[in-house]
Design a protein around this motif. Structure first.
Motif, PDB file in Angstrom:
ATOM      1  N   ASP A  78       0.625  -1.235   0.004  1.00  7.25           N
ATOM      2  CA  ASP A  78       0.045  -0.504  -0.666  1.00  7.25           C
ATOM      3  C   ASP A  78       1.096   1.156   0.385  1.00  7.25           C
ATOM      4  OD1 ASP A  78      -1.962  -1.457   0.478  1.00  7.25           O
ATOM      5  OD2 ASP A  78      -2.704  -1.231   1.829  1.00  7.25           O
ATOM      6  N   ALA A  79       2.083   1.547   0.819  1.00  7.37           N
ATOM      7  CA  ALA A  79       2.579   2.181   0.938  1.00  7.37           C
ATOM      8  C   ALA A  79       3.632   2.620  -0.436  1.00  7.37           C
ATOM      9  CB  ALA A  79       3.499   2.314   2.417  1.00  7.37           C
ATOM     10  N   SER A  80       3.989   1.347  -1.223  1.00 10.17           N
ATOM     11  CA  SER A  80       5.069   1.579  -2.638  1.00 10.17           C
ATOM     12  C   SER A  80       4.004   2.489  -2.994  1.00 10.17           C
ATOM     13  CB  SER A  80       4.724   0.204  -3.022  1.00 10.17           C
ATOM     14  OG  SER A  80       6.298  -0.169  -1.970  1.00 10.17           O
ATOM     15  N   MET A  81       2.239   1.793  -3.162  1.00 10.69           N
ATOM     16  CA  MET A  81       1.631   2.399  -4.188  1.00 10.69           C
ATOM     17  C   MET A  81       1.014   4.093  -4.420  1.00 10.69           C
ATOM     18  SD  MET A  81       1.088   0.097  -6.714  1.00 10.69           S
ATOM     19  CE  MET A  81       3.102   0.315  -6.303  1.00 10.69           C
ATOM     20  N   ALA A  82       0.842   4.615  -2.310  1.00  8.96           N
ATOM     21  CA  ALA A  82       0.733   5.427  -2.626  1.00  8.96           C
ATOM     22  C   ALA A  82       1.716   6.546  -2.954  1.00  8.96           C
ATOM     23  CB  ALA A  82       0.535   5.593  -1.246  1.00  8.96           C
ATOM     24  N   MET A  83       2.858   6.049  -2.371  1.00 10.39           N
ATOM     25  CA  MET A  83       3.968   6.190  -3.094  1.00 10.39           C
ATOM     26  C   MET A  83       4.327   6.841  -4.730  1.00 10.39           C
ATOM     27  SD  MET A  83       7.286   7.708  -2.920  1.00 10.39           S
ATOM     28  CE  MET A  83       7.753   8.561  -1.332  1.00 10.39           C
ATOM     29  N   CYS A  84       3.839   5.751  -4.986  1.00 15.40           N
ATOM     30  CA  CYS A  84       4.221   5.952  -6.741  1.00 15.40           C
ATOM     31  C   CYS A  84       3.244   6.733  -7.062  1.00 15.40           C
ATOM     32  CB  CYS A  84       3.831   4.943  -7.106  1.00 15.40           C
ATOM     33  SG  CYS A  84       4.940   3.290  -7.514  1.00 15.40           S
ATOM     34  N   ALA A  85       1.549   7.164  -6.451  1.00 16.89           N
ATOM     35  CA  ALA A  85       0.744   7.724  -7.080  1.00 16.89           C
ATOM     36  C   ALA A  85       1.011   9.543  -6.563  1.00 16.89           C
ATOM     37  CB  ALA A  85      -0.426   7.932  -6.402  1.00 16.89           C
ATOM     38  N   LEU A  86       1.949   9.548  -5.599  1.00 15.11           N
ATOM     39  CA  LEU A  86       2.641  10.859  -5.035  1.00 15.11           C
ATOM     40  C   LEU A  86       3.324  11.242  -5.700  1.00 15.11           C
ATOM     41  CD1 LEU A  86       2.061  13.081  -2.895  1.00 15.11           C
ATOM     42  CD2 LEU A  86       3.788  12.149  -1.591  1.00 15.11           C
ATOM     43  N   VAL A  87       4.088  10.669  -6.173  1.00 16.91           N
ATOM     44  CA  VAL A  87       5.767  10.999  -7.577  1.00 16.91           C
ATOM     45  C   VAL A  87       4.731  11.376  -9.181  1.00 16.91           C
ATOM     46  CG1 VAL A  87       7.035  10.484  -8.885  1.00 16.91           C
ATOM     47  CG2 VAL A  87       7.192  10.087  -6.200  1.00 16.91           C
ATOM     48  N   ALA A 105       1.852  12.619  -9.138  1.00 13.18           N
ATOM     49  CA  ALA A 105       0.837  14.162  -9.205  1.00 13.18           C
ATOM     50  C   ALA A 105       1.549  15.099  -8.311  1.00 13.18           C
ATOM     51  CB  ALA A 105      -1.030  13.142  -8.011  1.00 13.18           C
ATOM     52  N   ALA A 106       2.548  14.687  -8.504  1.00 12.20           N
ATOM     53  CA  ALA A 106       4.146  15.380  -7.719  1.00 12.20           C
ATOM     54  C   ALA A 106       3.265  17.065  -8.032  1.00 12.20           C
ATOM     55  CB  ALA A 106       4.851  15.487  -7.542  1.00 12.20           C
ATOM     56  N   ASP A 107       3.252  17.600  -9.319  1.00 12.03           N
ATOM     57  CA  ASP A 107       2.472  19.308  -9.754  1.00 12.03           C
ATOM     58  C   ASP A 107       1.071  19.012 -10.114  1.00 12.03           C
ATOM     59  OD1 ASP A 107       1.514  17.550 -11.739  1.00 12.03           O
ATOM     60  OD2 ASP A 107       2.558  18.204 -13.503  1.00 12.03           O
ATOM     61  N   GLY A 108       0.369  18.349  -9.150  1.00 11.35           N
ATOM     62  CA  GLY A 108      -0.972  18.675  -9.155  1.00 11.35           C
ATOM     63  C   GLY A 108      -2.192  17.720  -9.655  1.00 11.35           C
ATOM     64  N   SER A 109      -0.758  17.294 -10.777  1.00  8.19           N
ATOM     65  CA  SER A 109      -2.311  16.699 -11.745  1.00  8.19           C
ATOM     66  C   SER A 109      -0.923  15.202 -12.283  1.00  8.19           C
ATOM     67  CB  SER A 109      -2.458  17.712 -13.051  1.00  8.19           C
ATOM     68  OG  SER A 109      -1.288  17.766 -13.421  1.00  8.19           O
ATOM     69  N   VAL A 110      -2.113  14.187 -13.041  1.00 10.37           N
ATOM     70  CA  VAL A 110      -1.588  13.382 -13.682  1.00 10.37           C
ATOM     71  C   VAL A 110      -2.308  13.212 -15.085  1.00 10.37           C
ATOM     72  CG1 VAL A 110      -1.016  10.897 -13.612  1.00 10.37           C
ATOM     73  CG2 VAL A 110      -0.940  12.577 -11.743  1.00 10.37           C
ATOM     74  N   ASP A 111      -1.282  13.673 -16.322  1.00 11.62           N
ATOM     75  CA  ASP A 111      -2.505  13.583 -17.472  1.00 11.62           C
ATOM     76  C   ASP A 111      -1.804  11.768 -17.782  1.00 11.62           C
ATOM     77  OD1 ASP A 111       0.627  12.478 -19.563  1.00 11.62           O
ATOM     78  OD2 ASP A 111       0.458  14.383 -18.705  1.00 11.62           O
ATOM     79  N   PRO A 112      -3.364  11.608 -18.646  1.00 17.74           N
ATOM     80  CA  PRO A 112      -2.418   9.790 -19.019  1.00 17.74           C
ATOM     81  C   PRO A 112      -1.915   9.901 -19.634  1.00 17.74           C
ATOM     82  CG  PRO A 112      -5.046  11.428 -20.057  1.00 17.74           C
ATOM     83  CD  PRO A 112      -3.493  12.120 -19.380  1.00 17.74           C
ATOM     84  N   SER A 113      -0.873  10.186 -19.685  1.00 19.64           N
ATOM     85  CA  SER A 113       0.637   9.143 -20.414  1.00 19.64           C
ATOM     86  C   SER A 113       1.154   9.081 -19.187  1.00 19.64           C
ATOM     87  CB  SER A 113       0.972   9.784 -21.819  1.00 19.64           C
ATOM     88  OG  SER A 113       1.559  11.418 -20.679  1.00 19.64           O
ATOM     89  N   GLU A 114       1.165  10.130 -18.565  1.00 17.10           N
ATOM     90  CA  GLU A 114       1.916   9.748 -17.330  1.00 17.10           C
ATOM     91  C   GLU A 114       1.254   8.765 -15.994  1.00 17.10           C
ATOM     92  OE1 GLU A 114       3.997  12.544 -13.765  1.00 17.10           O
ATOM     93  OE2 GLU A 114       1.880  13.226 -14.770  1.00 17.10           O
ATOM     94  N   ARG A 115      -0.115   8.868 -16.192  1.00 22.34           N
ATOM     95  CA  ARG A 115      -0.468   7.742 -15.439  1.00 22.34           C
ATOM     96  C   ARG A 115      -0.210   6.328 -16.294  1.00 22.34           C
ATOM     97  NH1 ARG A 115      -6.178   6.445 -12.998  1.00 22.34           N
ATOM     98  NH2 ARG A 115      -5.560   9.143 -12.226  1.00 22.34           N
ATOM     99  N   GLN A 116      -0.418   6.740 -17.473  1.00 27.30           N
ATOM    100  CA  GLN A 116      -0.276   4.624 -18.356  1.00 27.30           C
ATOM    101  C   GLN A 116       1.910   4.011 -17.774  1.00 27.30           C
ATOM    102  OE1 GLN A 116      -1.875   2.354 -19.913  1.00 27.30           O
ATOM    103  NE2 GLN A 116       0.164   1.116 -19.837  1.00 27.30           N
ATOM    104  N   ARG A 117       2.287   5.494 -18.214  1.00 27.03           N
ATOM    105  CA  ARG A 117       3.912   4.849 -17.687  1.00 27.03           C
ATOM    106  C   ARG A 117       4.362   4.696 -15.995  1.00 27.03           C
ATOM    107  NH1 ARG A 117       7.724   8.354 -15.553  1.00 27.03           N
ATOM    108  NH2 ARG A 117       6.041  10.480 -15.824  1.00 27.03           N
ATOM    109  N   VAL A 118       3.924   5.554 -15.673  1.00 29.90           N
ATOM    110  CA  VAL A 118       3.789   4.797 -14.400  1.00 29.90           C
ATOM    111  C   VAL A 118       3.256   3.406 -14.203  1.00 29.90           C
ATOM    112  CG1 VAL A 118       3.443   5.259 -11.221  1.00 29.90           C
ATOM    113  CG2 VAL A 118       4.349   7.169 -13.041  1.00 29.90           C
ATOM    114  N   ALA A 119       2.050   3.365 -14.362  1.00 27.36           N
ATOM    115  CA  ALA A 119       1.730   1.862 -14.235  1.00 27.36           C
ATOM    116  C   ALA A 119       2.305   0.960 -14.719  1.00 27.36           C
ATOM    117  CB  ALA A 119       0.065   2.034 -14.963  1.00 27.36           C
ATOM    118  N   SER A 120       2.230   1.166 -16.362  1.00 30.55           N
ATOM    119  CA  SER A 120       4.105  -0.045 -16.712  1.00 30.55           C
ATOM    120  C   SER A 120       5.441  -0.012 -16.007  1.00 30.55           C
ATOM    121  CB  SER A 120       4.434   0.480 -17.873  1.00 30.55           C
ATOM    122  OG  SER A 120       5.428  -0.063 -19.058  1.00 30.55           O
TER     123      SER A 120
END
Length: 151
Positions: free
Chosen positions: A32-41, A43-58
């Motif tokens: 859980d902490a790892s996934m929270a960290m991935c999301a935090l990084v 969304a660090a700039d306050g938003s997550v565009d779809p390509s960034e979401r896909q890159r992190v998911a990959s």
């Protein structure tokens, strides 16, 4: 050596260290902490565009340490944290940092979560100041001095 080369080498070293600890990193709190960290990084700039979401998911799906867990479960948790952060970044960040803080009593897991944040942050070739800032905040949440990671 150029700053980027040093960072890349450092990220590779961290990934190697994480791989060495893979068998010790199987708890639900670490997941859980790892996934929270991935999301935090992400969304660090306050938003997550779809390509960034896909890159992190990959990156999550291919990270050897995270293969201790079901990929679809990790993806769902990551998306839940990202949704909290994008709905209201300030409020979501408090919640996500609390989740990260749950590994504080296990220093090995805490360090691994921070290392994952650094690896994810640098995966696009630019571990920017905003990403460094949220990883620094995560260090405080788990009781680790950010200078240990040059943050």
């Amino acid at each position: 050596m150029a700053l980027w080369d040093r960072f890349k080498e450092s990220a590779q070293t961290m990934q190697t260290q994480l791989n060495a600890k893979k068998n010790d990193l199987k708890s639900g709190a670490f997941r859980d902490a790892s996934m929270a960290m991935c999301a935090l990084v992400a969304a660090a700039d306050g938003s997550v565009d779809p390509s960034e979401r896909q890159r992190v998911a990959s990156l999550i799906a291919t990270n050897e340490v995270l293969q201790n867990f079901q990929a679809d479960d990790l993806q769902r948790r990551f998306n839940d944290y990202v949704n909290k952060l994008t709905a209201d970044f300030a409020f979501g960040k408090v919640s996500v940092l609390q989740e990260i803080g749950k590994v504080q009593k296990k220093p090995g897991e805490a360090r691994a979560v921070i290392q994952i944040g650094i690896v994810i942050g640098g995966a696009d070739g630019d571990f920017d100041k905003t990403e460094q800032g949220v990883v620094r905040e995560a260090c405080f949440a788990v009781g680790i001095d950010p200078s240990e990671f040059d943050l």
